[in-house]
Design a protein around this motif. Sequence first.
Motif, PDB file in Angstrom:
ATOM      1  N   TYR A  63       0.853  -1.193   0.000  1.00 14.90           N
ATOM      2  CA  TYR A  63       0.000   0.000   0.000  1.00 14.90           C
ATOM      3  C   TYR A  63       0.884   1.238   0.000  1.00 14.90           C
ATOM      4  O   TYR A  63       1.854   1.321   0.764  1.00 14.90           O
ATOM      5  CB  TYR A  63      -0.918   0.020   1.226  1.00 14.90           C
ATOM      6  CG  TYR A  63      -1.777   1.258   1.316  1.00 14.90           C
ATOM      7  CD1 TYR A  63      -2.715   1.545   0.335  1.00 14.90           C
ATOM      8  CD2 TYR A  63      -1.627   2.148   2.372  1.00 14.90           C
ATOM      9  CE1 TYR A  63      -3.496   2.691   0.406  1.00 14.90           C
ATOM     10  CE2 TYR A  63      -2.417   3.287   2.458  1.00 14.90           C
ATOM     11  CZ  TYR A  63      -3.345   3.556   1.468  1.00 14.90           C
ATOM     12  OH  TYR A  63      -4.119   4.700   1.536  1.00 14.90           O
ATOM     13  N   ILE A  64       0.546   2.216  -0.867  1.00 12.97           N
ATOM     14  CA  ILE A  64       1.234   3.499  -0.914  1.00 12.97           C
ATOM     15  C   ILE A  64       0.181   4.595  -0.769  1.00 12.97           C
ATOM     16  O   ILE A  64      -0.664   4.751  -1.656  1.00 12.97           O
ATOM     17  CB  ILE A  64       2.015   3.686  -2.230  1.00 12.97           C
ATOM     18  CG1 ILE A  64       3.057   2.569  -2.392  1.00 12.97           C
ATOM     19  CG2 ILE A  64       2.679   5.062  -2.270  1.00 12.97           C
ATOM     20  CD1 ILE A  64       3.762   2.566  -3.728  1.00 12.97           C
ATOM     21  N   ASP A  71      -2.840   8.112  12.785  1.00  7.84           N
ATOM     22  CA  ASP A  71      -3.768   7.137  13.379  1.00  7.84           C
ATOM     23  C   ASP A  71      -4.709   6.518  12.339  1.00  7.84           C
ATOM     24  O   ASP A  71      -5.906   6.382  12.575  1.00  7.84           O
ATOM     25  CB  ASP A  71      -4.578   7.777  14.507  1.00  7.84           C
ATOM     26  CG  ASP A  71      -3.693   8.258  15.644  1.00  7.84           C
ATOM     27  OD1 ASP A  71      -2.695   7.578  15.944  1.00  7.84           O
ATOM     28  OD2 ASP A  71      -3.997   9.317  16.233  1.00  7.84           O
ATOM     29  N   ALA A  72      -4.166   6.132  11.204  1.00  5.99           N
ATOM     30  CA  ALA A  72      -4.981   5.485  10.163  1.00  5.99           C
ATOM     31  C   ALA A  72      -5.367   4.086  10.623  1.00  5.99           C
ATOM     32  O   ALA A  72      -4.558   3.359  11.197  1.00  5.99           O
ATOM     33  CB  ALA A  72      -4.201   5.412   8.857  1.00  5.99           C
ATOM     34  N   GLU A  73      -6.622   3.726  10.381  1.00  7.93           N
ATOM     35  CA  GLU A  73      -7.120   2.397  10.739  1.00  7.93           C
ATOM     36  C   GLU A  73      -7.031   1.501   9.518  1.00  7.93           C
ATOM     37  O   GLU A  73      -7.737   1.705   8.527  1.00  7.93           O
ATOM     38  CB  GLU A  73      -8.554   2.496  11.230  1.00  7.93           C
ATOM     39  CG  GLU A  73      -8.680   3.281  12.509  1.00  7.93           C
ATOM     40  CD  GLU A  73     -10.119   3.417  12.992  1.00  7.93           C
ATOM     41  OE1 GLU A  73     -10.993   2.667  12.515  1.00  7.93           O
ATOM     42  OE2 GLU A  73     -10.345   4.275  13.842  1.00  7.93           O
ATOM     43  N   LEU A  74      -6.162   0.484   9.572  1.00 10.84           N
ATOM     44  CA  LEU A  74      -5.970  -0.456   8.478  1.00 10.84           C
ATOM     45  C   LEU A  74      -6.661  -1.758   8.820  1.00 10.84           C
ATOM     46  O   LEU A  74      -6.551  -2.244   9.955  1.00 10.84           O
ATOM     47  CB  LEU A  74      -4.483  -0.723   8.242  1.00 10.84           C
ATOM     48  CG  LEU A  74      -3.690   0.359   7.509  1.00 10.84           C
ATOM     49  CD1 LEU A  74      -3.715   1.688   8.215  1.00 10.84           C
ATOM     50  CD2 LEU A  74      -2.279  -0.092   7.272  1.00 10.84           C
ATOM     51  N   GLN A  98      -6.545  -6.026  12.166  1.00 12.45           N
ATOM     52  CA  GLN A  98      -6.637  -4.572  12.225  1.00 12.45           C
ATOM     53  C   GLN A  98      -5.432  -3.979  12.932  1.00 12.45           C
ATOM     54  O   GLN A  98      -4.868  -4.587  13.842  1.00 12.45           O
ATOM     55  CB  GLN A  98      -7.910  -4.154  12.968  1.00 12.45           C
ATOM     56  CG  GLN A  98      -9.157  -4.706  12.332  1.00 12.45           C
ATOM     57  CD  GLN A  98     -10.426  -4.289  13.060  1.00 12.45           C
ATOM     58  OE1 GLN A  98     -10.392  -3.534  14.026  1.00 12.45           O
ATOM     59  NE2 GLN A  98     -11.549  -4.771  12.590  1.00 12.45           N
ATOM     60  N   LYS A  99      -5.077  -2.772  12.466  1.00 13.30           N
ATOM     61  CA  LYS A  99      -3.961  -2.069  13.090  1.00 13.30           C
ATOM     62  C   LYS A  99      -4.141  -0.576  12.874  1.00 13.30           C
ATOM     63  O   LYS A  99      -4.604  -0.150  11.819  1.00 13.30           O
ATOM     64  CB  LYS A  99      -2.635  -2.519  12.475  1.00 13.30           C
ATOM     65  CG  LYS A  99      -1.417  -1.937  13.147  1.00 13.30           C
ATOM     66  CD  LYS A  99      -0.152  -2.573  12.627  1.00 13.30           C
ATOM     67  CE  LYS A  99       1.024  -2.100  13.459  1.00 13.30           C
ATOM     68  NZ  LYS A  99       2.219  -2.868  13.210  1.00 13.30           N
ATOM     69  N   VAL A 100      -3.766   0.218  13.867  1.00 15.76           N
ATOM     70  CA  VAL A 100      -3.756   1.677  13.748  1.00 15.76           C
ATOM     71  C   VAL A 100      -2.294   2.099  13.644  1.00 15.76           C
ATOM     72  O   VAL A 100      -1.462   1.694  14.457  1.00 15.76           O
ATOM     73  CB  VAL A 100      -4.426   2.355  14.967  1.00 15.76           C
ATOM     74  CG1 VAL A 100      -4.260   3.858  14.903  1.00 15.76           C
ATOM     75  CG2 VAL A 100      -5.897   1.970  15.042  1.00 15.76           C
ATOM     76  N   LYS A 131      -8.933  -2.163   3.824  1.00 16.76           N
ATOM     77  CA  LYS A 131      -9.512  -0.831   4.012  1.00 16.76           C
ATOM     78  C   LYS A 131      -8.556   0.057   4.805  1.00 16.76           C
ATOM     79  O   LYS A 131      -7.830  -0.425   5.680  1.00 16.76           O
ATOM     80  CB  LYS A 131     -10.833  -0.902   4.766  1.00 16.76           C
ATOM     81  CG  LYS A 131     -11.950  -1.580   4.000  1.00 16.76           C
ATOM     82  CD  LYS A 131     -13.229  -1.610   4.804  1.00 16.76           C
ATOM     83  CE  LYS A 131     -14.340  -2.293   4.026  1.00 16.76           C
ATOM     84  NZ  LYS A 131     -15.574  -2.369   4.819  1.00 16.76           N
ATOM     85  N   VAL A 132      -8.605   1.347   4.497  1.00 21.84           N
ATOM     86  CA  VAL A 132      -7.910   2.365   5.271  1.00 21.84           C
ATOM     87  C   VAL A 132      -8.964   3.382   5.684  1.00 21.84           C
ATOM     88  O   VAL A 132      -9.659   3.940   4.837  1.00 21.84           O
ATOM     89  CB  VAL A 132      -6.789   3.049   4.451  1.00 21.84           C
ATOM     90  CG1 VAL A 132      -6.138   4.151   5.266  1.00 21.84           C
ATOM     91  CG2 VAL A 132      -5.759   2.029   3.994  1.00 21.84           C
TER      92      VAL A 132
END
Length: 147
Positions: A63-64, A71-74, A98-100, A131-132
């Motif tokens: 992902y770029i 604090d993006a939620e992936l 999930q990861k922030v 998703k982001v």
Amino acid sequence: VTYTVPTENAGSYAYTARYIGAGSNGYNESASDPVTVEVIECGGCEESFTYVNNGDGTYTFTYIPDSDMDDAELVFTFAQGIAMEGLADWSTKGQTKQKVMDLVECEEYSWTVTLDCKSNPGAQNLWTDFKVNEVSKKGTLSNIKCN
């Protein structure tokens, strides 16, 4: 006074306007306070998300982001109940990992996961979405399926 700021190179540029007085007519030399202009690079890349089948049961997702995100939620979505390895430091919620994390514009982020069909008998889909901040980045990519 007009001056064109060079935009080829990002950086800070300081400018001062100066008046050179004639001396004999009563005008003295003077200078303005410095004015700093910051030239920045804009829009350096397009957002992208891809994956590659490494041919050994592993897949590398890349992902770029096209902008900085604090604090993006992936969220990766995998088929429920499949055996999956490679995102050990991510939280598991149902069929998602999930990861922030903070993302930097144009920086490449890659994750390699094991999605082996032999470990998942009867599974049809192994991976279905990424998703982001709740926005799917999958685009036209196909689900990863067992053959």
